[in-house]
Motif scaffolding. Structure first.
Motif, PDB file in Angstrom:
ATOM      1  N   ASP A   1       0.841  -1.206   0.000  1.00 61.33           N
ATOM      2  CA  ASP A   1       0.000   0.000   0.000  1.00 61.33           C
ATOM      3  C   ASP A   1       0.874   1.254   0.000  1.00 61.33           C
ATOM      4  O   ASP A   1       0.566   2.237  -0.663  1.00 61.33           O
ATOM      5  CB  ASP A   1      -0.926   0.027   1.225  1.00 61.33           C
ATOM      6  N   TYR A   2       1.968   1.166   0.752  1.00 62.95           N
ATOM      7  CA  TYR A   2       2.864   2.333   0.857  1.00 62.95           C
ATOM      8  C   TYR A   2       3.398   2.753  -0.520  1.00 62.95           C
ATOM      9  O   TYR A   2       3.327   3.916  -0.897  1.00 62.95           O
ATOM     10  CB  TYR A   2       4.024   2.013   1.817  1.00 62.95           C
TER      11      TYR A   2
ATOM     12  N   GLN B   1       2.207   2.212  -3.407  1.00 63.27           N
ATOM     13  CA  GLN B   1       1.174   2.639  -4.369  1.00 63.27           C
ATOM     14  C   GLN B   1       1.023   4.171  -4.395  1.00 63.27           C
ATOM     15  O   GLN B   1       0.542   4.729  -5.368  1.00 63.27           O
ATOM     16  CB  GLN B   1      -0.202   2.023  -4.050  1.00 63.27           C
ATOM     17  N   GLN B   2       1.423   4.839  -3.309  1.00 61.66           N
ATOM     18  CA  GLN B   2       1.348   6.310  -3.286  1.00 61.66           C
ATOM     19  C   GLN B   2       2.279   6.938  -4.303  1.00 61.66           C
ATOM     20  O   GLN B   2       2.094   8.067  -4.718  1.00 61.66           O
ATOM     21  CB  GLN B   2       1.827   6.867  -1.943  1.00 61.66           C
ATOM     22  N   PHE B   3       3.333   6.210  -4.646  1.00 59.75           N
ATOM     23  CA  PHE B   3       4.388   6.826  -5.449  1.00 59.75           C
ATOM     24  C   PHE B   3       4.479   6.262  -6.868  1.00 59.75           C
ATOM     25  O   PHE B   3       5.221   6.783  -7.696  1.00 59.75           O
ATOM     26  CB  PHE B   3       5.748   6.657  -4.746  1.00 59.75           C
TER      27      PHE B   3
ATOM     28  N   LYS C   1       9.489  10.797  -6.959  1.00 59.75           N
ATOM     29  CA  LYS C   1       8.234  11.227  -6.320  1.00 59.75           C
ATOM     30  C   LYS C   1       8.356  11.189  -4.790  1.00 59.75           C
ATOM     31  O   LYS C   1       7.860  12.072  -4.100  1.00 59.75           O
ATOM     32  CB  LYS C   1       7.082  10.330  -6.804  1.00 59.75           C
TER      33      LYS C   1
END
Ligand code: FAD
Ligand code: UDP
Length: 370
Positions: free
Chosen positions: A67-68, A70-72, A200
């Motif tokens: 999940d972490y 996926q932010q980037f 990013k």
């Protein structure tokens, strides 16, 4: 607080991002290389994302880490299925029903198991003490001789009898026809490359990045100017090798452009014999399903190499001698209350990307007593 992060690889980038995001902390990230992202750096050539420091496939069963990231980045559905080339004969990896069929002509799990059990007999009642014994215990002599021995001895530069068993425990053995190299729940490659993902992470108003900057050129100054240092380089180099050198394994990459749309039909082909000097050839466009110039392709041959001071230290060699020496460096590291040691080199661990992210997030939690 003013933080200095030494190294813009995954550990450094995650630590920097999470620290910068905590209000008023200022983070400066330095790297001695001319680019960010450390060993996961990708560079676009002919519309193809080239993995400059070897094939990198993201895989994890840690939902938080998945999940972490996926932010980037958005990840594609790439599934790693390398092929082994042993003296011209092709075998599927990891060791699964396809491999057993190619190796022995067996067709059912029962036939395969009977063959494997027969092959493992020489280890019956013995506890595997090294990589060779572990491999024979796991899968038997035929596969050990054809798919493991040559590759491993090239990769690590020493006989399998002198290598720790854990290296081979990473490889799955399956009695189903499934060529997925990893058992993890999540897998993929960031669309557009890893560099974009790291850029990013580092794109935050509280983060400053300085490239072509070696920590050791100004170590004293850095200690004066920053409250805390996050160091992701080699731990023995940090201490000026005062307890002796840890061993590393290096690599040499030969990248070539070919005037053909599809060179080898797979992203990764391992050469498992002892004579071929490289361990694998990767064809980068297959990590993104053939995206890029349709008449060209980029391949990279990966040659294992001994490590000497000044070479890139790609792999820690986690045998007993080195682990014991590392433990002594780790004692010295504990006394450095201004420094956090992190990553594959700072913690001298054969970490995958997901483990590096997990370790960096943990280091942040500890730093901020969360
Ligand atoms: P690094 O990426 O090495 O970053 C450290 C950074 O610190 C570097 O940029 C370096 O230049 C900088 N630095 C060091 N010393 C100094 C100094 N004195 N001053 C300034 N900067 C300094 N993992 C997977 O999950 N999947 C894979 O498929 C996979 N394949 C791999 C294939 C290969 C060939 C290799 C070598 C590794 C592979 N890995 C893979 C592991 C993955 O590369 C690492 O887990 C991850 O990149 C480690 O990140 P890091 O930040 O710890 O280190
Ligand atoms: N390995 C092997 N034959 C192969 C591929 C891997 O014997 O065709 C062994 C080798 O010892 C290697 C280990 O398995 O070091 C781990 O392989 P992996 O592909 O996970 O290594 P990495 O991508 O980290 O180099």
């Amino acid at each position: 607080m003013n933080y200095l992060v030494v190294g813009s690889g995954l550990f450094g980038a995650v630590f920097a991002r999470e620290t910068a995001a905590k209000g008023s902390n200022k983070v400066t990230v330095i790297d001695k290389r001319s680019h960010v992202a450390g060993n996961i750096y990708t560079k676009e050539i002919d519309g193809i994302q080239v993995h400059e420091y070897g094939a990198h496939i993201f895989h994890t069963s840690n939902k938080k880490v998945w999940d972490y990231v996926q932010q980037f980045a958005k990840f594609n559905r790439y599934t790693n299925s390398p092929i082994a080339n042993y003296k011209g004969q092709m075998y599927n990896l990891p060791f699964n029903m396809n491999t057993f069929n190619e190796m022995w002509g067996v067709r059912t799990p029962q036939e395969a198991l009977a063959k494997i059990n027969e092959q493992r007999q020489e280890m019956a009642g013995k506890e595997p003490k090294n990589l060779e014994e572990q491999a024979i215990f796991l899968i038997g002599r035929d596969i050990y001789e054809k798919l493991i021995k040559g590759y491993t001895e090239k990769q690590w530069g020493r006989p399998c009898t002198e290598l720790p068993a854990f290296i081979i425990k990473r490889l799955p053995v399956r009695l189903i026809y499934d060529n997925n190299y990893f058992n993890d729940d999540y897998q993929g490659i960031p669309i557009g490359g890893y560099t974009k993902m790291v850029e990013k992470m580092l794109d935050h108003p509280n983060i400053t990045v300085k490239l072509n900057t070696d920590f050791f050129d100004n170590k004293k100054e850095y200690f004066k100017n920053y409250d805390k240092v996050i160091y992701t380089g080699m731990i023995d180099e940090f201490f000026d090798y005062k307890l002796g050198e840890l061993e590393y394994r290096s690599l040499r990459f030969e990248t070539e452009e070919k005037n053909v749309g599809n060179y080898q039909g797979n992203a990764v082909i391992n050469y498992t014999d002892a004579e071929t000097p490289y361990t694998r050839i990767i064809e980068h466009k297959h990590f993104e399903f053939g995206k890029g110039d349709k008449d060209k392709t980029i391949i990279t041959l990966e040659y294992p190499a001994d490590w000497h001071r000044g070479d890139e230290p790609y792999y820690p060699v986690n045998n007993d001698r080195n682990n014991q020496l590392y433990a002594k460096y780790a004692e010295l590291a504990k006394k450095q209350d201004k420094v956090i040691f992190g990553g594959r080199l700072g913690q001298y661990k054969y970490y995958n990307m997901d483990q590096v992210i997990e370790a960096a997030l943990k280091a942040v939690r500890e730093e901020f007593s969360e």
